[in-house]
Structures are given as structure tokens and as C-alpha cells.
Design a protein around this motif. Structure first.
Motif, short mmCIF file in Angstrom:
data_model
loop_
_atom_site.label_atom_id
_atom_site.label_comp_id
_atom_site.label_asym_id
_atom_site.label_seq_id
_atom_site.Cartn_x
_atom_site.Cartn_y
_atom_site.Cartn_z
N ASP A 208 0.84 -1.20 0.00
CA ASP A 208 0.00 0.00 0.00
C ASP A 208 0.88 1.26 0.00
O ASP A 208 1.94 1.29 0.63
CB ASP A 208 -0.91 0.04 1.22
CG ASP A 208 -1.95 -1.07 1.20
OD1 ASP A 208 -2.47 -1.41 2.28
OD2 ASP A 208 -2.24 -1.59 0.10
N CYS A 209 0.41 2.30 -0.66
CA CYS A 209 1.19 3.54 -0.73
C CYS A 209 1.52 4.10 0.63
O CYS A 209 2.60 4.64 0.86
CB CYS A 209 0.39 4.59 -1.52
SG CYS A 209 -0.03 4.11 -3.20
N SER A 210 0.58 3.94 1.59
CA SER A 210 0.74 4.55 2.93
C SER A 210 1.86 3.90 3.73
O SER A 210 2.28 4.45 4.75
CB SER A 210 -0.58 4.45 3.71
OG SER A 210 -0.97 3.08 3.85
N HIS A 213 4.79 6.13 2.12
CA HIS A 213 4.48 7.55 1.91
C HIS A 213 3.47 7.97 2.96
O HIS A 213 2.27 7.72 2.80
CB HIS A 213 3.92 7.78 0.50
CG HIS A 213 4.85 7.29 -0.59
ND1 HIS A 213 6.05 7.90 -0.88
CD2 HIS A 213 4.76 6.23 -1.42
CE1 HIS A 213 6.64 7.26 -1.86
NE2 HIS A 213 5.89 6.24 -2.20
#
Length: 214
Positions: A208-210, A213
């Protein structure tokens, strides 16, 4: 119809336009080279002291954690303080010219300004300790640092490169006790070992991007 601009003026105008094009082209090339993570691979980074991992690790047998004191418990591996350097160099090679910045740093109580070799963008979050505790060896990201007389980046550290491990950690994970062993090789098929360790260490394929980031 009479000519509006003289020939010399047109020539100068063409040269100015050509100069502007070449200028901005050069800027674009430099900017791209600066951002391109591949550009730094294999190129030693100039430091205030020409520190040799090869000498300290292979010749002297110093463990990574002696200098990088926070690698197991922090998001940062940490730069060695001058006091750590001087635990040895107050006794040996005390008059070596290349060590003058270290001695000066210690005497004046001013830290050495080491340059990062693996400098990720500010928008990327990376935690050393979690990778260490999940069984990812130093060499997987940093390459054979123990063989480097001067330190350079060995891997691209791009998002796609990171995701290749996050998507298939079984190809890279190793037993925790061998994380700092630069010469470790699996005694069985890596994928078989990796699948077992992924389950044992509860490694999740986080893409996941989170995750990176925040």
C-alpha cells in the motif's frame, strides 16, 4: 518589400535562440542525472575522511553495529560519532594525515559532516529496524559494503526495486542471526527457506502507498 531586420541582426538572433536552447538542454540533462538513482550506482561518494569499509570490516573484523549503533532499534542506522572513531584512533594511526579531520573534530567537539550514500527522498519513509527484525540482510540493500574501499550505492533504491521485495519477500529474507553476515548463503533453496521464514516472522507483503508515503 524592404527587409525589416538586417542580416547581422538575424544572425545574432539565431545565435541567441540557439544559446538559450543549449542552456536549457544542459540544465535538463543535469537535473535528470541528479534525480536518476542509477546515476550514483558504483560511484564513490566523497567524504570528509576516505573511510574504507573493506579495511575496517574485512581486515579488522569490526561489526556493522559498532559504528551504526541504532540500526537495530531505530529508523536510521546512524552515522558513527567521532568518539567512536577515536576509541581506536586515539591509540593507532594517530598521526596519519588522512585522519586529521577526525582528530580535529574530536578536539573541537564538532561532528564530522558525513554525506549520505543512500539518501532517500523526504517523502519516502524507511525504517531500518523493522527490516532487520524481519530478516533482511544489510547486503540486500547496500550491496557488498565490506568489499568497498570507498562507499558507493550498489542498488537503485527505486520504488519498483523496493516493491520487488515487498511483493515477494521469500526471495530475500534470511534467518535473523545472519542479517549482518555479508557472506551468508542459504543452505537450502531460498524460496523454500523464505516461505518458512515469512510465516515464522509474520512478514506481510505490504504494498500500500501509505506504508512508505506517510
Amino acid at each position: 518589400m524592404p527587409q525589416i531586420f538586417s542580416s547581422p541582426f538575424i544572425l545574432i538572433l539565431k545565435l541567441v535562440i540557439l544559446g538559450v536552447i543549449l542552456f536549457f538542454s544542459s540544465i535538463a540533462v543535469i537535473w535528470r542525472a541528479t534525480l536518476d538513482p542509477m546515476a550514483a550506482i558504483g560511484t564513490p561518494v566523497e567524504q570528509p575522511v576516505p573511510f574504507s569499509h573493506k579495511h575496517h570490516v574485512q581486515d579488522d573484523g569490526i561489526d556493522c553495529r559498532y559504528c551504526h549503533t541504532s540500526v537495530e532499534k531505530s529508523s536510521f542506522a546512524g552515522f558513527p560519532s567521532t568518539e567512536i572513531c577515536m576509541t581506536c584512533h586515539s591509540q593507532i594511526f594517530t598521526d596519519a594525515p588522512m585522519l586529521a579531520p577526525v582528530v580535529e573534530s574530536y578536539q573541537e567537539n564538532k561532528p564530522l559532516r558525513w554525506k549520505r550514500v543512500h539518501d532517500l527522498p523526504d517523502f519516502v519513509y524507511f525504517n531500518h529496524s523493522i527490516h532487520i527484525h524481519k530478516g533482511i540482510g544489510c547486503v540486500s540493500c547496500h550491496g557488498p559494503v565490506d568489499e568497498m574501499p570507498l562507499t558507493w550505492r550498489a542498488k537503485p533504491l527505486t520504488m519498483q526495486w523496493c516493491l520487488s521485495c515487498h511483493r515477494a519477500p521469500e526471495h530475500f529474507v534470511r534467518p535473523r542471526e545472519y542479517v549482518f553476515d555479508m557472506d551468508w548463503k542459504p543452505r537450502e533453496d531460498q524460496e523454500v527457506l523464505g516461505r518458512r521464514l515469512v510465516e515464522e516472522y509474520n512478514i506481510q507483503s505490504k504494498t500500500d502507498c501509505s506504508v512508505c508515503h506517510r
